[in-house]
Design a protein around this motif. Structure first.
Motif, PDB file in Angstrom:
ATOM      1  N   ASP A   1      44.600  44.689  37.979  1.00 23.70           N
ATOM      2  CA  ASP A   1      43.845  44.662  36.739  1.00 23.70           C
ATOM      3  C   ASP A   1      44.701  45.316  35.659  1.00 23.70           C
TER       4      ASP A   1
ATOM      5  N   ALA B   1      43.957  46.563  32.831  1.00 23.99           N
ATOM      6  CA  ALA B   1      43.380  47.747  32.194  1.00 23.99           C
ATOM      7  C   ALA B   1      43.491  48.997  33.060  1.00 23.99           C
ATOM      8  N   THR B   2      43.317  48.840  34.382  1.00 27.33           N
ATOM      9  CA  THR B   2      43.270  50.020  35.249  1.00 27.33           C
ATOM     10  C   THR B   2      44.464  50.144  36.189  1.00 27.33           C
TER      11      THR B   2
ATOM     12  N   ARG C   1      44.521  48.816  39.035  1.00 32.05           N
ATOM     13  CA  ARG C   1      43.993  48.735  40.398  1.00 32.05           C
ATOM     14  C   ARG C   1      44.253  47.356  40.979  1.00 32.05           C
TER      15      ARG C   1
END
Length: 174
Positions: A129, A131-132, A134
């Motif tokens: 991801d 944004a994160t 992860r």
């Protein structure tokens, strides 16, 4: 290949993507294009594909905006097939597919590996991801949800949606 997509799947991004680039020869042509091949005879010689099949696949990739057909010689006019921005954006998908295949082999059985161009060290691609950071391989942490343009059938399959309560509680089968 849009005819292979079931009517109820036409809005599914997975189904429409597979219809465009999921065919075996198409993926191999894209792999060659990422390696710098641009000319019909290069693709044909490397893949051992028939002229008619290669013509069909190249026309489809051009029609879908993945490759651009450009003249490179006049008299007779000869064309090359160059990746577009859309085509180049498929590279991580092809890299991920190759990595998935390699992960099922012992290191000494791998005929092609991905390496860092500067160091020569083998790398292990992962999908994350943005944004994160992860990894998306956790099917409990990341689930599909109906998007803003979802039909009633898609909303029934994926009852949660972006920013909607219950999105994580109702992952659906995907």
């Amino acid at each position: 290949m849009p005819g292979r997509v079931r009517l109820e799947d036409r809005e599914c991004p997975l189904s429409t993507t597979v219809a465009r680039v999921g065919e075996w020869w198409t993926l191999l042509i894209l792999h060659d294009a990422f390696d710098g091949y641009t000319r019909f005879d290069q693709f044909q010689a490397n893949l051992g594909i028939s002229s008619s099949m290669l013509t069909t696949r190249l026309k489809a990739l051009v029609a879908d905006g993945i490759l651009e057909r450009r003249p490179y010689r006049a008299g007779p006019t000869r064309h090359e097939y160059v990746l577009t921005d859309l085509g180049r954006s498929l590279r991580p998908v092809v890299v991920a597919l190759a990595a998935w295949g390699n992960a099922r082999l012992a290191p000494e059985e791998r005929s092609m590996i991905l390496v860092d161009a500067r160091t020569g060290n083998e790398v292990e691609p992962v999908v994350v991801d943005a944004a994160t950071g992860r990894g998306l391989d956790d099917s409990e942490a990341f689930v599909f949800a109906a998007g803003p343009a979802a039909s009633p059938a898609m909303r029934a399959r994926y009852p949660g949606g972006v920013g909607r309560a219950g999105a994580a509680d109702s992952p659906g089968p995907g």
